[in-house]
Design a protein around this motif. Structure first.
Motif, mmCIF file in Angstrom:
data_model
loop_
_atom_site.group_PDB
_atom_site.id
_atom_site.type_symbol
_atom_site.label_atom_id
_atom_site.label_comp_id
_atom_site.label_asym_id
_atom_site.label_seq_id
_atom_site.Cartn_x
_atom_site.Cartn_y
_atom_site.Cartn_z
ATOM 1 N N TYR A 481 56.957 30.192 -1.396
ATOM 2 C CA TYR A 481 56.106 28.393 -1.454
ATOM 3 C C TYR A 481 56.078 27.840 -0.409
ATOM 4 O O TYR A 481 57.403 27.129 -0.554
ATOM 5 C CB TYR A 481 55.914 28.560 -2.763
ATOM 6 C CG TYR A 481 54.419 27.226 -3.060
ATOM 7 C CD1 TYR A 481 53.359 27.852 -2.268
ATOM 8 C CD2 TYR A 481 54.828 25.454 -2.316
ATOM 9 C CE1 TYR A 481 52.398 26.886 -2.658
ATOM 10 C CE2 TYR A 481 53.711 25.394 -2.573
ATOM 11 C CZ TYR A 481 52.941 25.312 -2.895
ATOM 12 O OH TYR A 481 51.836 24.731 -2.865
ATOM 13 N N SER A 482 55.154 27.244 0.158
ATOM 14 C CA SER A 482 55.301 26.330 1.208
ATOM 15 C C SER A 482 53.897 25.495 0.979
ATOM 16 O O SER A 482 53.128 25.961 0.133
ATOM 17 C CB SER A 482 55.414 26.421 2.152
ATOM 18 O OG SER A 482 54.654 26.562 2.938
ATOM 19 N N ASP A 483 53.827 24.071 1.093
ATOM 20 C CA ASP A 483 52.727 22.990 0.675
ATOM 21 C C ASP A 483 51.618 24.014 1.848
ATOM 22 O O ASP A 483 50.002 23.203 1.405
ATOM 23 C CB ASP A 483 52.820 21.733 1.029
ATOM 24 C CG ASP A 483 53.220 20.960 -0.345
ATOM 25 O OD1 ASP A 483 53.717 21.784 -1.357
ATOM 26 O OD2 ASP A 483 54.220 19.997 0.432
ATOM 27 N N GLU A 484 52.080 24.045 2.351
ATOM 28 C CA GLU A 484 50.534 24.810 4.063
ATOM 29 C C GLU A 484 49.950 25.827 3.124
ATOM 30 O O GLU A 484 48.811 25.810 3.660
ATOM 31 C CB GLU A 484 51.278 25.204 5.253
ATOM 32 C CG GLU A 484 50.623 25.391 6.001
ATOM 33 C CD GLU A 484 49.677 24.199 6.945
ATOM 34 O OE1 GLU A 484 49.508 24.605 7.345
ATOM 35 O OE2 GLU A 484 50.287 23.247 6.555
ATOM 36 N N MET A 485 50.684 25.877 2.180
ATOM 37 C CA MET A 485 49.968 27.647 1.914
ATOM 38 C C MET A 485 49.062 27.349 1.465
ATOM 39 O O MET A 485 47.672 28.416 1.291
ATOM 40 C CB MET A 485 51.167 28.813 1.185
ATOM 41 C CG MET A 485 52.228 29.051 1.359
ATOM 42 S SD MET A 485 53.207 30.159 0.686
ATOM 43 C CE MET A 485 54.544 30.667 2.063
#
Length: 745
Positions: A481-485
């Motif tokens: 997971y990343s914030d960009e997702m």
């Protein structure tokens, strides 16, 4: 007194014999013998009656005189015991207590009566034997006797007997205590004891008595029933040297002071705990304890009920609430509860944990094609494989229909990646379900605590988001997971909404990429490729919207539109005088698994008047391997329809050369991932050579995708590859642009 009595006896005997002689001689000699006897008895009774009255009266007078002259008689009258003086069994004296006990109004009623008459038959012989013994010794030991009163009441006595001199003659003095009430109380006590022991020994629960110290803490066992001994695994002798604390579990020992305090305050208490048997077995129990005050000390009586079955039932209910009924894994509800508890544990303040979400690719297609029964069995087998990978530090759960989740405790990214690779590996082998050989792959999303969230809901949501991103990128993909997702996920939702109206708004169109014969450099066919030019978002990449269409099922109507549009276009080019070419159309996994896909293709060919030989259906290797037997059957049906078949992306899925000869193929396409590096990577070059060689041996046409440079052309030409497509010749172009490349008929 003696002289007077003697005279009376003498007078009576004389009267008796005179009467007897008169009767015998005066009465007729012929009188019946029985009548003779009766008359004699009557005369005898008449003669003796005055004697009895005289003797009794004289004895009473003498007794009264003795009472007046002897102070001891006054004492005997006042004592509560029964005092009897008798001679040859006849009562000479009985005190007031004795008379009252035997049911007489006055002692005089009993004088002259036989003492044996009042004794129970079972005690008469004993009493007579005692009289004989008194000839040798002066006192008999205390004995218990039963007597019967005048009104028939049974009386229990304790009697001591003496030999005495009474008025110059030998007599017997009996002093008795009425113990009837004591006897009754003792019998009731015995009965109660029997009842108590019966309940104590034959109860289904363990019952035990133990002492308490001044603080209410348990002391040694005093008594315990047989079921208690059996349950705890000790002998009674062993337990009597122990205290209840010796068999109490450590968890319960922590609460013992609180429990004993309640016991002292209320006098009773009930609680649940675990006992530890001699063998080490834990016995869940419900214990009721009550304080007993015996003398100056406190004791506790406890009843311990084995609640193992109740606990099992509770666990069963809990299992039903927290377990997935199909796979027997934990369900989503328990997964969240476990994650909440793990995060709330202080030991995780400096630790990490990982949450993995695993999606089973193409499960919905498998479920729809082969049926829910096969789908369920597939999920069960997936669960079994995943279980083998999960350690004690992890928890595996079924999150939803085709999604599984794992919590790895004390984990970092490296550990999570290692487990993900193991999961991908165990999916390499097909699942054999009731004769169906099913291939599928996982898509894995991962979130880490505390980096990607500090509560269960956030970690679950973020792992799910990462899993979806992995799913859009193809098979066997792992995404963290990343914030960009979040931005991408929001865009996905917006695109999904827009895609639903794309057909209606005429936003979809086709581009066509040429296929060129490598020997003649002539265009021999085209591949129809879908494009979306959204009125709201502009051009959208197929890599972005095709997975959305697959997931939502929109690929079915869109795919049907592609088939009809491409076939119509090909027929139109022929009608416009161009040399016929093959139109290659990719079927999505959902399309291929439709039960009526053959009818749809046949109907479209009929509607567009395109000959089947000019249509080439492309299926991917992974799609065909979902259910090998059914795929072969469906491909054979397409061949009977007259269309040709290509296997696309060969080598990227299962590299299943063992299955290649089973497919009724016409064309084998080499994926561009191998073509890209054939001039610099020996392994890629070797794979391409092998694919071309196998294709030639199976009499298949070989097409290389993604050809972009002359060096690739030279390599493929040297290996006798048949056809190529790629930017070296042309990118995908609109229909009008492609017409410039077509050859007039």
């Amino acid at each position: 007194m003696k002289n007077k009595t003697g005279k009376l006896i003498y007078l009576t005997i004389t009267l008796f014999f005179t009467s007897f002689l008169l009767t015998f001689f005066i009465l007729p000699l012929r009188m019946d013998t029985f009548l003779h006897s009766a008359v004699i008895c009557i005369i005898f009774f008449i003669a003796l009656t005055p004697l009895y009255i005289l003797i009794k009266r004289s004895h009473h007078e003498e007794l009264e005189k003795q009472k007046q002259n002897n102070p001891y008689f006054a004492i005997l009258e006042k004592i509560p015991e029964i005092v009897v003086i008798h001679q040859n069994g006849m009562i000479l004296y009985i005190n007031q207590t004795g008379a009252k006990t035997l049911g007489a109004n006055t002692p005089e009623e009993l004088l002259g009566k036989s003492v044996y008459h009042f004794l129970h038959p079972a005690n008469r012989e004993q009493a007579m034997e005692g009289v004989k013994l008194l000839e040798e010794k002066s006192t008999l030991d205390l004995v218990e006797q039963r007597a019967t009163s005048l009104d028939g009441q049974e009386i229990h006595l304790e009697t001591i007997t003496f030999s005495i001199d009474y008025n110059g003659q030998k007599a017997i003095l009996s002093i008795s205590r009425n113990i009837s009430l004591k006897k009754k109380a003792r019998e009731e006590q015995i009965q109660n004891e029997v009842k108590y022991r019966t309940i104590f020994e034959y109860a289904n629960d363990a019952i035990y008595l133990f002492g308490l110290d001044n603080d209410g803490m348990p002391l040694n066992f005093i008594d315990i029933n047989q079921i208690g001994c059996e349950r705890f695994g000790y002998t009674k002798e062993e337990l009597l040297t122990m205290t209840p604390l010796d068999i109490t579990s450590n968890d319960r020992l922590d609460k013992i002071q609180e429990t004993q305090q309640k016991l002292l305050e209320k006098g009773y208490t009930t609680f649940e705990g675990e006992y530890i048997s001699k063998s080490g077995e834990k016995i869940p129990s419900e214990i009721s304890v009550r304080i007993l005050r015996l003398g100056d000390a406190n004791y506790a009586l406890a009843i311990s009920r084995d609640i193992s079955e109740r606990k099992k039932a509770q666990e069963k209910i809990k299992q039903l609430a927290y377990t997935d009924s199909l796979t027997n894994l934990y369900n989503r509800k328990y997964f969240k509860k476990y994650l909440d508890k793990a995060i709330g544990n202080p030991i995780f303040e400096q630790e990490q944990l990982a949450v993995l979400f695993i999606d089973i690719n193409r499960f919905k297609i498998i479920n729809k094609t082969l049926g829910p029964h096969i789908g369920d069995l597939l999920l069960i087998e997936v669960a079994k494989r995943l279980k083998l990978l999960v350690s004690e530090k992890s928890l595996l759960a079924r999150q939803s229909d085709d999604e599984f989740s794992i919590v790895i405790r004390h984990a970092n990214q490296e550990i999570a990646t290692e487990l993900s690779e193991q999961i991908i590996y165990v999916f390499q082998h097909p699942f054999i379900i009731e004769g169906h050989k099913i291939f599928t792959t996982p898509s894995i999303g991962i979130s880490l605590y505390p980096i990607n969230g500090k509560d269960a809901d956030t970690l679950i949501k973020n792992a799910d988001t990462a899993m979806f991103v992995a799913k859009t990128k193809g098979a066997n993909v792992v995404e963290y997971y990343s914030d960009e997702m979040i931005k991408k996920n929001k865009r996905k939702m917006l695109l999904e909404s827009a895609l639903r109206n794309a057909l209606h708004n005429n936003e979809l169109h086709l581009h066509y990429q040429p296929k060129v014969n490598l020997q003649t450099r002539k265009l021999v066919g085209v591949e129809a490729l879908l494009r979306w030019n959204s009125n709201k978002y502009g051009m959208i990449s197929p890599g972005e919207f095709i997975p959305i269409a697959e997931e939502t099922g929109l690929i079915i109507p869109i795919g049907e539109w592609v088939l009809k549009t491409a076939c119509t276009q090909n027929k139109q080019w022929q009608d416009e005088g161009y040399e016929p070419i093959t139109m290659c159309i990719n079927l999505s996994a959902r399309q291929f698994q439709q039960y009526n896909i053959l009818d749809k293709i046949a109907n479209i060919l009929q509607e567009t008047n395109l000959e089947p030989k000019y249509l080439n259906i492309e299926v991917t290797e992974t799609m065909a391997m979902i259910d090998l037997e059914q795929s072969i059957e469906k491909l054979n049906a397409l061949k009977r329809l007259g269309v040709s078949i290509s296997l696309d992306d060969f080598g990227t899925g299962y590299s299943s050369l063992n299955y290649l000869h089973k497919f009724p193929l016409d064309v084998l396409k080499i994926d561009q991932s191998f073509i890209r590096n054939i001039n610099s990577d020996k392994q890629s070059a070797a794979i391409v050579k092998a694919i071309i060689s196998v294709s030639k041996s199976l009499d298949l046409t070989v097409i290389a995708e993604g050809v972009e440079i002359i060096d690739q052309i030279d390599f493929l030409l040297s290996e006798q590859c048949d056809e190529v497509q790629g930017y070296y010749f042309s990118p995908p172009v609109p229909s009008k642009k492609l017409e410039e490349m077509l050859t007039p008929a």
